[in-house]
Each structure stands twice: as C-alpha cells, then as structure tokens.
Enzyme design. Structure first.
Site, PDB file in Angstrom:
ATOM      1  N   TYR A 121      84.655  26.808  50.676  1.00 52.14           N
ATOM      2  CA  TYR A 121      83.462  27.496  50.171  1.00 52.14           C
ATOM      3  C   TYR A 121      82.428  27.676  51.274  1.00 52.14           C
ATOM      4  CZ  TYR A 121      79.221  28.320  47.406  1.00 52.14           C
ATOM      5  OH  TYR A 121      78.060  28.836  46.893  1.00 52.14           O
ATOM      6  N   SER A 177      74.516  31.186  50.786  1.00 48.05           N
ATOM      7  CA  SER A 177      74.299  29.841  50.264  1.00 48.05           C
ATOM      8  C   SER A 177      73.652  28.966  51.321  1.00 48.05           C
ATOM      9  CB  SER A 177      75.627  29.225  49.833  1.00 48.05           C
ATOM     10  OG  SER A 177      75.481  27.842  49.534  1.00 48.05           O
TER      11      SER A 177
END
Length: 710
Positions: free
Chosen positions: A600, A587
């Site tokens: 996350y 990400s």
C-alpha cells in the site's frame, strides 16, 4: 390559502406545460382574472394572476405567479408613452402589484391584462410556430382556421403587442385566438377549461394540417455521405470531437455541453437544405435567446476523419466569431452622449485630455449592451449529432431541446410554404434588449465550480463520495465512477438529476473501461475539467506475508489505475484547451514508513511522484496537478470497512471501533479526520484561490510530524 382562480390556473398551466407539443421548457405564459377582497379596504378588487418572469408552466406553483390589480394595469393605457418607450412599462408593473405581488411580472403581462378575456394562454407549440414562420403565414392562418384565429404581424413582445392583441380580440368576437407572426400562439376563453380547449384546438388543428398537406421531404433529398453513422461509431466520434467543440464554444466564457443524436436531428443533418435553413437561424424569441442567432454547421461528410473534422471546425469557428461580431456591429446602437454645456470642463477639453472616453463616460446613456460572446451555442456535425452549450447542464440541454423545436418548426413551414423567420435585426433587438440584460444582471453570482465537469473515481462511498458531494454543492457537474455501477448511479442520484451528476462503471485497471468512462463523461457534459484519482484499496500485511498477487493488485488499482485515468483525461484537457485540474488522493503513507503495509505505502509513493511528474509535463497546457495526503480516515471509508481497519487495529492493539479515536490521539491536533475534510482540500486545490499552485501535496492528517513534507 390559494385563491380558487389561481389554483385553477396553476392546474391548467401544469397540464399544458407537461406536453412538449404545447410549449417549450420555460416558454409561454398563462393567466386568469378574478376577484378577491382587498384586505385594506374590505372591498372587492379585480386581480390578474399571470405566470411570472422566468417560470416554467409544467412546474408552475403559486410562488411563480405575479399578482396585479387590473384597475391599475388598465390605467397604464392612458399613460403609455408609445412604442419607442414601451420598455418603461415593465417597471410600471411594479406599481400595479397586489400585496407582495408574487413573482416578478414578465414582459408579456400586458398581453394578459389588456386582452378582454378571463383566461389567456400564450404558448410556443412547434405546429403553431411553423405557421407563424411560413412566408405566407397570413393566408395559411385563414385557410386552416377560418375566422376563428387571427394573424398578428410580428412585433417584439411588450406593451404595444398587448394593445394590438386586445384590439384584435375586440374586433373579432368570433375568434378564439391568434397566430403571432414569427413567434407563437395566443388563445383565450371565458373559463379556464375553455381557454385550454381553444389552445389545444389551435395546436392540434395546425399539426393536423401540416400532417395532411405537408410535403413528404420538406428538407430535400438525403445528401450521399451525410447519412447518420451506426450508433456505436456515431457516439465514438462524438466523444472524440466533444472536447475540441467544447473548447471552441468556451473561448469567451466556459460552457457546459450536451449531446443529442435523436432521429430528428440526424435526419435534418443528412438533407440538402441543412446549410441554407441553418443559416436562417431560429425565430421564436425563446428559441434564439438560448440557441443564438444561428448554429455552427460542420460542412464535412459523416465519414470525415477526426483530424480533418477538428481542423475544419477550428476554421469554421473563426469564421463564426467574425460573422457574429459583424452581426453585433451591424445592429448595435452606440450610447448617446449629451452635448456639453458651454463653459463646462467637457466643452474645453477633449476626452483624451480628461483621461476618459465618451463611450465610458458616466454621462452616456442608452445604447446596446456590450457583446456577450461570439462563440456558438449549437454545433451541428453531420452523421454524428448536435452539441449544445450553456452556463450549466440544464441550460445546455434546454438549448438543444429548443433547437429540436426549431428543426420541427422549419420542417412544418417548409412542408407547406417557405420558412421565413424574423429578421436578424429583430433578433438582435431581442438578444440585446435592455430588459434581457437587466434579467441577466439579476441572476445570482455563479458558484466557485460552476461550468466545471469533475470525474471522481471510487466515488460511490467514503472519501470519493464526499468529494463528489462537495464539488456538486459548489456548482460542478459530477461523474461518479466506481467499480459498482449500481452504487455509482445511486450515489449520483443522491446529488440530484442527471443535470448534476451521473454514475458510470469503471474498473480503473482496464484501459478500455477507463476510456469508456471518460467518453460517457464528455458525452454527458461536453468535456472534463477536474479529475480526482481516488479509487483504491489496501491489504495490510507485513513483507513476508505480502504475496506477488497482493502487490500487483494494489499497484494495478492505485498506481496503474491513476496513470490510466490521468492519461485518458489529459487527452480531453489538452484538446479542450481550457486548462484543468488533476488531483491524486495519495496518503500520509506515501512519505511515512509504517509497519505491515509495504504494498500500500509503495503504491501511494508512486502516486505521489506521479503528481510531480504530471505537474511538470501538463503545465504548458494550463493543467494543474496536485495531491492530498489523508491519514486515519476511518468513518465512511471503503478501505477500512474491507478489512484494512481490522488489520490496522490489530497492528496497533486497539479495538477496531476505537481506531478513529486512536488515530486522532496520535496527531498533533488530536482531531479525527473525516471524508469531508479531504473533500475540503480538493475543493480548495481546484478553486480559484490556488490558481497558481501545482505539484503540491496537502496533508489532511490532523498533524503527523513524521509525515511532514521536506
């Protein structure tokens, strides 16, 4: 509009091809003769409709028929130059085509056109080939069928065989068909129904004779220690051996694999005649073109350890390659080189002086095609089963089906006689036939990911599904792994049959479930080449609201899950020895510090560094490890749909339905990122263009300056 005669032929072909007792996949051919009006002259013209080259009877359509004028086809008898030049007649078929001609005529066209019968079937039934490969086949044929079926000695398919059968049909008006030595059967009739009845009568009569008169143990007694393992133990051993076996079968060219542990196979592998019968190889041309001249047989008992089996397989593979090379050298014919004309440059200088060799000279003609590869297409492991290989899953599966046909043929022949296939020399003449080589040359260029087996986690939706879809479109076999088995199987079904994709259940936080998914993948397709760690989830919370359970869940799924999948897959990649790719869908957050997502972002940073660590560690095995850093993939995303989208929208103060547009406007390119864009990056990273790239992270975020890699 389909001609009624052609329509009747298609219906008959589909019925015959639907039953594997009648013929193997894509094997045999059927025909019908009839009359149409010539659109040029307005006169009636006799036509032959015949299954074209490469078609399958069970799925035959009008587009799969070749259509020829019978007057021109029969006229070829007068210009036929003889058996030594019969291959030239295949090119001549083009001059007999009617209109656009339909499909390309097959080598068996002459048989159908020259035999004086309105309808002709040529089939490859196991029962018929059993008689055709029996040492006393002529006597058995007479005993079983009387004078209604005539024995035809082995001859390679072609124009001369068509002439032979036409002559036999004329000389035996009472006959309804023939047994083709070493090959199959041909039957005929005045009507389509009669031809079909005669074909089925020959097949059923042969099968009934074998059942009534055949010995009860045609393969001999069970060899102690070679009995099949219990199902779970059998499949576990198959999964453990599959990567090594696939690597051995792919030394010359990458192959896709298929595993079969049917009762037919396991019984054959347990009997005392396994080795001598396997060494004789298959006989029907359709069979050995896909199974190769003979299989590789592991000569160890069922309870042999994985380590001992792997070591012995490698030894046997070296012997197999040497034997196959010797087979090629024994029967291959060199290219003919014309004598140089006196006074020409070639007559006054040697090949070495002129910088070329005779074997590669443009003047050379004929000769056998180059050896295509010396690896086995069929590998037999007693107690475990059969591994078959091909250029794609369907080819690998069909090769296995054909070897099962061969086992049935050997059983039938041995039960009433002795199995006596055609000679290795005749097999070579077909395997390295110039016409077969030309057919291979006409095949379309393989796609970029052909022969590659990909496993994508979290692939039932969103980014994972888009990646799986793109890889399948580029020729890969795809294993869709997801927490929800039903959704995984549904996503796989959207991509095609099980020859293209399968769905498996996998909780990536559980090592046993991960290993089970890897095992399913290697049993389905032979091994693995490409792994995409995509499974993920996110809980958008600030530090003080993030619980220990939140932290553990996200790290278990993405950091630990990627580790477990990569570890299990790496064992397969190393055992195969074929290199491979591991891709992490990380990400933008792995390098960008944003608010309210500490768990996350931290786990994405963990994944990003796994890429670097594994790229270094696995490089010596030819395994490339790369990452993709997406951002703002809202549409189709399972993460955003599960609440992350609402939380991020609240964080940024925008309506949830506008979140994708919001992310797009904050990028340099002002473009929304879709799952397909991430899939494109995976395609490029795992394709041939970046063959020397590893340890790379590719941003797919439409440009976020704060996330630029430094």
């Amino acid at each position: 509009m389909t001609n009624p005669t052609a329509a009747e032929l298609i219906a008959r072909s589909n019925r015959l091809g639907a039953d594997p007792r009648n013929t193997n996949y894509a094997g045999g051919n059927t025909s019908a003769k009839g009359v149409e009006t010539d659109p040029v002259t307005g006169e009636p013209v006799e036509l032959l409709w015949v299954k074209g080259s490469g078609g399958d009877l069970g799925t035959l359509t009008e587009q799969g028929l070749a259509v020829l004028r019978l007057d021109r086809l029969r006229a070829m008898v007068d210009t036929y130059p003889g058996v030594e030049r019969e291959d030239e007649m295949v090119a001549a078929f083009d001059y007999a085509l009617h209109g656009k001609g339909g499909a390309a005529p097959s080598i068996d066209t002459a048989m159908h056109g020259l035999v004086d019968a309105a309808h002709v079937d040529h089939l490859h039934p196991d029962s018929g080939i059993a008689i055709a490969t029996a040492a006393d086949g002529p006597e058995l044929t007479e005993r079983i069928f009387g004078d209604q079926v005539v024995w035809v000695p082995w001859r390679r398919p072609g124009f001369q065989l068509g002439l032979d059968i036409a002559e036999i049909k004329a000389a035996n008006p009472q006959a309804v068909g023939c047994i083709l030595g070493g090959h199959g059967i041909t039957a005929w009739g005045d009507t389509s129904d009669e031809a079909e009845r005669n074909s089925l009568w020959i097949i059923d009569t042969a099968a009934a004779y074998l059942a009534e008169h055949g010995a009860s143990e045609p393969f001999g007694a069970v060899v102690p220690g070679y009995e099949s393992l219990p199902p779970a133990e059998r499949r576990a051993k198959a999964a453990a051996l599959a990567p090594t076996i696939r690597g051995l079968a792919s030394v010359d060219k990458p192959q896709v694999g298929h595993f079969t542990d049917s009762d037919v196979v396991l019984e054959f592998l347990s009997r005392e005649k396994l080795a001598p019968l396997a060494a004789l190889g298959t006989s029907c041309p359709d069979h050995f073109l896909r199974t190769k001249v003979r299989p590789l047989v592991l000569d160890l008992p069922a309870d042999a350890s994985i380590e001992a089996s792997v070591a012995r397989l490698k030894e046997l593979h070296a012997e197999y390659r040497a034997d196959y090379a010797a087979y090629y050298e024994r029967y291959a014919t060199p290219a003919a080189v014309p004598e140089p004309v006196e006074g020409s440059p070639a007559s006054t200088s040697s090949a070495s002086e002129s910088g070329s060799s005779a074997s590669t000279s443009s003047a050379s003609e004929g000769g056998s095609p180059a050896m295509r590869g010396a690896d086995p297409a069929i590998v037999l492991v007693p107690g475990v089963g059969m591994f078959s290989f091909g250029k794609d899953k369907q080819t690998a599966r069909v090769a296995g089906e054909f070897y099962v046909n061969a086992i049935n043929v050997m059983r039938g022949a041995e039960s009433v006689s002795t199995y006596a296939p055609i000679s290795d020399e005749e097999k070579f003449r077909i395997e390295y036939w110039a016409l077969e080589e030309a057919k291979l040359a006409r095949m379309p260029r393989p796609k970029s990911h052909a022969t590659r087996v990909a496993l994508v986690t979290g692939a039932a939706s969103g980014i994972g599904k888009a990646i799986a879809t793109r890889l399948a479109a580029e020729g890969a076999c795809v294993v869709i792994a997801d927490l929800d088995l039903e959704k995984a199987q549904a996503a796989a079904a959207e991509l095609g049959s099980s020859d293209v994709a399968i769905g498996v259940a996998a909780n990536v936080t559980d090592a046993a479930q991960v290993q089970a998914a890897i095992d399913e993948a290697v049993l389905a397709f032979g091994g693995l080449d490409l792994i995409v760690n995509n499974a993920g989830l996110s809980l958008s919370k600030p530090l003080l609201e993030t619980t220990e359970a939140d932290w553990d869940l996200q790290h278990d799924v993405m950091a630990k899950g990627s580790f477990l999948v990569s570890k299990a897959a790496a064992r397969v990649l190393i055992d195969q020895g074929m290199g491979g790719d591991i891709v992490y869908i990380s990400s933008k957050n792995s390098v960008f510090a944003g608010p309210n997502n500490i768990a996350y972002s931290a786990t994405k940073a963990d994944q990003a560094h796994q890429v670097r660590l594994l790229a270094v560690e696995l490089g010596e095995y030819g395994v490339r490890v790369n990452g993709v850093n997406p951002d703002g993939v809202v549409r189709g995303s399972g993460i955003f749909a599960s609440g992350w989208g609402a939380n991020r929208a609240a964080t940024y103060g925008v309506p949830e339905e506008k979140l994708g547009e919001f992310y797009a406007q904050r990028t340099i390119l002002k473009r929304e990122v879709l799952p397909e864009h991430v899939a494109n990056a995976v395609y490029v990273l795992t394709g041939p263009e970046l063959s020397h790239t590893t340890g790379l992270h590719v941003p797919v975020d439409a440009g976020v300056a704060a996330a630029f890699l430094r």
